[in-house]
Design a protein around this motif. Structure first.
Motif, PDB file in Angstrom:
ATOM      1  N   LYS A 121       0.841  -1.182   0.000  1.00 33.63           N
ATOM      2  CA  LYS A 121       0.000   0.000   0.000  1.00 33.63           C
ATOM      3  C   LYS A 121       0.885   1.243   0.000  1.00 33.63           C
ATOM      4  N   VAL A 122       0.240   2.381  -0.115  1.00 33.12           N
ATOM      5  CA  VAL A 122       0.912   3.652   0.117  1.00 33.12           C
ATOM      6  C   VAL A 122       0.591   4.079   1.540  1.00 33.12           C
ATOM      7  N   TRP A 123       1.616   4.185   2.372  1.00 33.56           N
ATOM      8  CA  TRP A 123       1.437   4.595   3.763  1.00 33.56           C
ATOM      9  C   TRP A 123       1.859   6.061   3.881  1.00 33.56           C
ATOM     10  N   VAL A 124       0.919   6.894   4.293  1.00 41.19           N
ATOM     11  CA  VAL A 124       1.207   8.307   4.513  1.00 41.19           C
ATOM     12  C   VAL A 124       1.374   8.510   6.011  1.00 41.19           C
ATOM     13  N   GLY A 125       2.580   8.857   6.429  1.00 43.25           N
ATOM     14  CA  GLY A 125       2.888   8.945   7.850  1.00 43.25           C
ATOM     15  C   GLY A 125       3.241  10.347   8.294  1.00 43.25           C
ATOM     16  N   THR A 126       3.600  10.434   9.545  1.00 42.68           N
ATOM     17  CA  THR A 126       4.016  11.698  10.155  1.00 42.68           C
ATOM     18  C   THR A 126       5.331  11.480  10.877  1.00 42.68           C
ATOM     19  N   GLU A 127       5.874  12.572  11.367  1.00 40.54           N
ATOM     20  CA  GLU A 127       7.166  12.514  12.047  1.00 40.54           C
ATOM     21  C   GLU A 127       7.123  11.634  13.284  1.00 40.54           C
ATOM     22  N   ALA A 128       5.926  11.425  13.836  1.00 42.53           N
ATOM     23  CA  ALA A 128       5.805  10.636  15.060  1.00 42.53           C
ATOM     24  C   ALA A 128       6.342   9.222  14.873  1.00 42.53           C
ATOM     25  N   TRP A 129       6.280   8.666  13.642  1.00 39.72           N
ATOM     26  CA  TRP A 129       6.831   7.320  13.422  1.00 39.72           C
ATOM     27  C   TRP A 129       7.699   7.224  12.162  1.00 39.72           C
ATOM     28  N   MET A 130       7.621   8.215  11.294  1.00 39.18           N
ATOM     29  CA  MET A 130       8.369   8.142  10.041  1.00 39.18           C
ATOM     30  C   MET A 130       9.881   8.051  10.261  1.00 39.18           C
ATOM     31  N   LEU A 131      10.403   8.796  11.253  1.00 38.93           N
ATOM     32  CA  LEU A 131      11.849   8.852  11.490  1.00 38.93           C
ATOM     33  C   LEU A 131      12.294   7.915  12.602  1.00 38.93           C
ATOM     34  N   SER A 132      11.411   7.015  13.017  1.00 40.49           N
ATOM     35  CA  SER A 132      11.729   6.132  14.139  1.00 40.49           C
ATOM     36  C   SER A 132      12.505   4.906  13.664  1.00 40.49           C
ATOM     37  N   ASP A 133      13.587   4.611  14.362  1.00 37.40           N
ATOM     38  CA  ASP A 133      14.334   3.391  14.063  1.00 37.40           C
ATOM     39  C   ASP A 133      13.524   2.155  14.390  1.00 37.40           C
ATOM     40  N   ILE A 134      12.585   2.279  15.336  1.00 37.62           N
ATOM     41  CA  ILE A 134      11.771   1.123  15.736  1.00 37.62           C
ATOM     42  C   ILE A 134      10.948   0.634  14.555  1.00 37.62           C
ATOM     43  N   ALA A 135      10.241   1.576  13.872  1.00 39.56           N
ATOM     44  CA  ALA A 135       9.409   1.177  12.737  1.00 39.56           C
ATOM     45  C   ALA A 135      10.271   0.747  11.552  1.00 39.56           C
ATOM     46  N   ALA A 136      11.376   1.433  11.308  1.00 37.88           N
ATOM     47  CA  ALA A 136      12.210   1.131  10.146  1.00 37.88           C
ATOM     48  C   ALA A 136      12.949  -0.190  10.273  1.00 37.88           C
ATOM     49  N   SER A 137      13.075  -0.700  11.498  1.00 38.81           N
ATOM     50  CA  SER A 137      13.833  -1.936  11.706  1.00 38.81           C
ATOM     51  C   SER A 137      12.958  -3.181  11.730  1.00 38.81           C
ATOM     52  N   ILE A 138      11.681  -3.061  11.432  1.00 38.81           N
ATOM     53  CA  ILE A 138      10.788  -4.233  11.439  1.00 38.81           C
ATOM     54  C   ILE A 138      11.228  -5.194  10.342  1.00 38.81           C
ATOM     55  N   PRO A 139      11.314  -6.474  10.606  1.00 39.21           N
ATOM     56  CA  PRO A 139      11.678  -7.443   9.563  1.00 39.21           C
ATOM     57  C   PRO A 139      10.643  -7.433   8.427  1.00 39.21           C
ATOM     58  N   GLY A 140      11.123  -7.369   7.201  1.00 40.93           N
ATOM     59  CA  GLY A 140      10.232  -7.360   6.046  1.00 40.93           C
ATOM     60  C   GLY A 140       9.508  -6.051   5.843  1.00 40.93           C
ATOM     61  N   ILE A 141      10.056  -4.946   6.383  1.00 43.32           N
ATOM     62  CA  ILE A 141       9.355  -3.670   6.316  1.00 43.32           C
ATOM     63  C   ILE A 141       9.214  -3.190   4.872  1.00 43.32           C
ATOM     64  N   ARG A 142      10.099  -3.620   3.990  1.00 43.60           N
ATOM     65  CA  ARG A 142      10.030  -3.165   2.595  1.00 43.60           C
ATOM     66  C   ARG A 142       8.802  -3.712   1.884  1.00 43.60           C
ATOM     67  N   SER A 143       8.188  -4.764   2.416  1.00 46.07           N
ATOM     68  CA  SER A 143       7.031  -5.386   1.771  1.00 46.07           C
ATOM     69  C   SER A 143       5.734  -4.625   1.993  1.00 46.07           C
ATOM     70  N   ILE A 144       5.751  -3.580   2.821  1.00 40.68           N
ATOM     71  CA  ILE A 144       4.501  -2.854   3.075  1.00 40.68           C
ATOM     72  C   ILE A 144       4.155  -1.934   1.917  1.00 40.68           C
ATOM     73  N   GLY A 145       5.122  -1.613   1.046  1.00 40.71           N
ATOM     74  CA  GLY A 145       4.843  -0.762  -0.100  1.00 40.71           C
ATOM     75  C   GLY A 145       5.621   0.532  -0.053  1.00 40.71           C
ATOM     76  N   THR A 146       4.926   1.622  -0.299  1.00 40.29           N
ATOM     77  CA  THR A 146       5.542   2.951  -0.378  1.00 40.29           C
ATOM     78  C   THR A 146       5.213   3.743   0.877  1.00 40.29           C
ATOM     79  N   VAL A 147       6.208   4.406   1.430  1.00 43.33           N
ATOM     80  CA  VAL A 147       6.024   5.210   2.633  1.00 43.33           C
ATOM     81  C   VAL A 147       6.353   6.661   2.310  1.00 43.33           C
ATOM     82  N   LEU A 148       5.361   7.502   2.496  1.00 53.04           N
ATOM     83  CA  LEU A 148       5.522   8.950   2.348  1.00 53.04           C
ATOM     84  C   LEU A 148       5.053   9.609   3.632  1.00 53.04           C
TER      85      LEU A 148
END
Length: 828
Positions: free
Chosen positions: A287-314
């Protein structure tokens, strides 16, 4: 807390004296509220606590606290800002919890030099422990603490709380923030969706003040911009709740059922991480995930295994600038905390601050190395903390009336700073800042795209927002096969001439339906088609209305030509018969048919044939009135000539004894008196018809789709019945007087011709009344013409043509014996 899980990377190191740096005496004390950790319940809710999670729970807070310390040290070393004044600080941990944040907040409110809060009627001269408060970070905490500090009018400047509720300056008069409100963020998100044409959206928010508030703003703004919300869900923030897992799974299932391609996520890092993990595990799809600074810049969310499979992150992050010298300051600080001389000075400064019931010892900071927090220095928004400290310093500088050389040592109350914070701009590192009417600083946003380069995540700036949105679409590589933006629509764009037909209960889900006839498409957002004015029409799927044409029986129509030709033949036949009868006027046959009265009847039939022309062409009120009168008078004149003959035969056959006395009233010259009386009666009825309501022109807009039908309408059916009923009575009298008449076999039965003529008239009128009363098209005029012609031809064929045949082809029968006077016959 993290030490209890064994997840601190520097646990084996010698504890440093860094915790002592969070207290410092001064002429004016600034209170600091920063998150260094999280409560044990929420941590134990994680099935697998990782070192990364524990570090991220307090490294951001530690960086923000160091940013406050750095700003105060800069101000204390400045010769232009607050010269001669020393700022102190007390920094406390909020643990992301309201109750924990309330404890230092109450301490800040205590009277200076004590640990008690005075209960006074007038707090004008009240001097609290701190002059201003920096923080906390989250909106949930600020909603509680801002009420406390606003009661005492103590300036509170948050570096992260963005809830729009805090923009209410009547409820929170002393609350300020150095970040934009959620309203600005939501405006940017709506513009992003509009630029890509995404109008079928799912939105998910964390079940806290930030998530609920931002989602509510988004829902209201999206509705005004024709963006349809397929799902508006909330996810738990406390992952230790028993129902947390089920709520996350249900949210993912609902997103999948809506078939949306764009998801807007308003949440902090931990709830966002949990939702993304469940989306990957449950195979939600890209999907296209539209996020905010609250989680966009978080290492916690970016380090999830298989995170690239969620689609596009803006997503949008605040457009903050770098703080010059901060990284060098932190590096120098961490190189000094292990030195005994530095630690001794730090302990001496801390001993000058009165020991309170609340300790300021950070449980983790003594075991943190520079390597632990160095990644956070490039990601965490340090500038808002830096600007928050400087905003208070500049207000204090103006309130004290400082000169470039020195500041007077006069007491200043906290509430006296509010005027200067509201009205005057201030400058930090060459950049000007100012609080707006809602006590916020709108520094704008950057649009960030998660770009993967060799399995390494890069935050790629692809746009800017400052009142308007600019996007570098060529820099964004979407997850689709052609790397173009996907579509996310519940509906297709309706074409011109189509309107939206709502499907189900969702107003944003609809089919495109063609506008029916006589309606037109007015706008792209129409849920119905607009009807055309009465004088106009439109075909199906039309975008405008057209003027109606007029419809009536035109002279050049094939049907009209055929009817006029038939009417001319009928008139010619009547005239030919009249000439034949005139030539043989004194013959027994013509005399038996009525003599001169038969010529008058043929003249009336000829006029009836000519009256058919009144029904062709554009009608008018005058023509409509004449049509019925001409038919009634013509037919009445014909029937009035039949009446004397019919009465004569009835007297002879049915009342032979009275016949000699009464026949003189129905024969010879007196018969014309009967004809004249009949015509006079018919003329009076015509006047009554005109008085009661003659036929008039009717413009019918309903019967034909694209034309206005011009027909003659009947105003009064009573007048219509009165006018034509008299002719029916004459015909009925003639029929009754002749249908039982019997004559000798050697003589001609004239009564049969009158019987058949009146019978044909009744049959024609039965059909005519039914058709005339129901027709509302141009065929109504055709029906009237056909009725006139049928009646005329029926009388000619049944009464006059047999006699013409005998005159022309059987002259031997045209004798007095065969056409003798019925009074001389013996009736059978």
């Amino acid at each position: 807390l993290c030490l209890s899980f064994g997840c601190t990377t520097a646990a084996s190191l010698r504890p440093s004296c860094l915790p002592a740096q969070f207290r410092r005496p001064g002429d004016f004390i600034l209170g600091g509220l920063f998150p260094f950790g999280r409560d044990t319940v929420n941590l134990t809710a994680r099935s697998e606590p990782t070192p990364l999670l524990c570090e991220r729970l307090f490294t951001d807070g530690l960086v923000w606290a160091l940013a406050m310390k750095f700003a105060i040290d800069q101000i204390n070393n400045s010769s232009s800002l607050l010269p001669g004044i020393t700022l102190g600080y007390d920094i406390y941990d909020t643990c992301f919890e309201v109750l924990v944040a309330l404890q230092p907040s109450l301490l800040f409110l205590s009277q200076k030099g004590t640990t008690a809060i005075g209960v006074l009627c007038n707090y004008t001269e009240y001097q609290p422990r701190v002059t201003a408060v920096i923080g906390p970070h989250k909106s949930d905490l600020c909603l509680v603490t801002a009420k406390l500090f606003s009661s005492f009018l103590i300036p509170q400047v948050s570096y992260g709380a963005s809830s729009e509720t805090l923009s209410n300056t009547e409820l929170f008069p002393s609350f300020y923030r150095t970040v934009p409100s959620d309203k600005n963020l939501v405006e940017a998100v709506v513009l992003l969706l509009n630029q890509f044409g995404w109008n079928w959206i799912a939105t998910v928010g964390s079940d806290d003040e930030y998530g609920r508030g931002a989602q509510a703003l988004f829902l209201s703004m999206a509705a005004n911009d024709n963006i349809c919300i397929a799902l508006a869900g909330l996810i738990p923030t406390d992952l230790g709740q028993p129902q947390a897992r089920k709520q996350l799974e249900d949210t993912v299932k609902l997103i999948n059922s809506t078939k949306v391609n764009v998801i807007v996520l308003f949440a902090f890092s931990l709830p966002a991480q949990a939702l993304l993990e469940h989306s990957i595990r449950m195979g939600l799809g890209k999907k296209v995930w539209v996020g905010t600074e609250a989680w966009m810049l978080s290492d916690i969310a970016a380090s999830i295994p298989g995170i690239r499979s969620i689609g596009t992150v803006l997503g949008f992050v605040m457009r903050t600038g770098a703080v010059p010298g901060f990284q060098e300051y932190v590096a120098e600080l961490f190189s000094s905390v292990q030195q005994e001389e530095f630690c001794q000075q730090s302990r001496e400064l801390s001993s000058l601050v009165r020991a309170e019931v609340l300790g300021t010892q950070c449980q983790h900071c003594g075991h943190v190395t520079l390597g632990d927090i160095w990644p956070a220095l490039g990601v965490s928004a340090v500038q808002p903390v830096h600007v928050a400290v400087y905003s208070v310093a500049h207000a204090l500088h103006r309130a004290l009336g400082c000169t470039p050389r020195a500041c007077p040592k006069t007491p200043i109350r906290s509430w006296q700073l509010l005027h200067f914070m509201n009205s005057l701009p201030f400058e930090v590192n060459g950049q000007s800042f100012r609080f707006d009417q809602s006590h916020s600083t709108n520094i704008g946003y950057k649009l960030i795209f998660w770009a993967w380069r060799n399995s390494t995540l890069t935050y790629l700036p692809v746009g800017d927002y400052d009142q308007s949105l600019y996007i570098q679409k060529s820099q964004i590589q979407f997850h689709t096969a052609d790397q173009k933006e996907p579509t996310s629509e519940c509906f297709r764009r309706c074409q011109p001439g189509q309107f939206r037909r709502i499907k189900g209960f969702n107003l944003c889900c609809y089919d495109c339906t063609d506008c029916p006839e006589n309606t037109f498409w007015s706008s792209t957002d129409s849920t119905s088609c607009s009807p055309c004015p009465r004088h106009q029409w439109a075909p199906s799927r039309s975008t405008r209305c057209r003027d109606r044409g007029e419809r009536f029986l035109f002279w050049d129509e094939p049907l009209a030509v055929a009817l006029v030709t038939l009417a001319a033949l009928s008139t010619a036949l009547s005239c030919g018969t009249a000439l034949l009868f005139l030539r043989h006027l004194q013959s027994p046959l013509v005399q038996a048919a009525g003599g001169g009265r038969s010529l008058f009847a043929l003249l009336c039939l000829a006029l009836l044939g000519l009256s058919c022309c009144l029904y062709v062409g554009r009608p008018s009120d005058g023509l409509c009135a004449v049509q019925q009168l001409s038919y009634a008078l013509g037919l009445g004149g014909c029937f009035s000539t039949f009446v004397p003959k019919a009465l004569e035969m009835a007297l002879v056959t049915e009342s032979p004894r009275c016949a000699p006395r009464l026949l003189r009233w129905v024969t010879h010259g007196r018969a014309w008196l009967l004809v004249a009386a009949s015509l006079l009666a018919q003329g009076l009825l015509c006047l009554c018809h005109l008085q009661l309501g003659a036929d008039f022109l009717v413009a019918d807009y309903q019967s034909l789709p694209s034309e206005v039908l011009l027909v003659c309408g009947t105003k009064s059916w009573a007048a219509f019945a009165l006018l034509h009923g008299y002719n029916s009575c004459l015909a009925f009298v003639c029929f009754l007087c002749t249908f039982m008449v019997q004559t000798a076999g050697r003589t001609y039965n004239v009564a049969r011709g009158i019987t058949f003529a009146t019978f044909i008239y009744f049959v024609i009128w039965i059909f005519f009344i039914v058709v005339f009363a129901t027709l509302r098209t141009v065929l109504r005029a055709v029906a009237q013409i056909c009725t006139v012609l049928a009646t005329t031809l029926g009388i000619l064929v049944s009464f006059f043509l047999p006699k013409c045949y005998m005159v022309v082809f059987r002259p031997e029968l045209n004798t007095g014996e065969y056409f003798g006077n019925p009074a001389d016959e013996e009736p059978k």
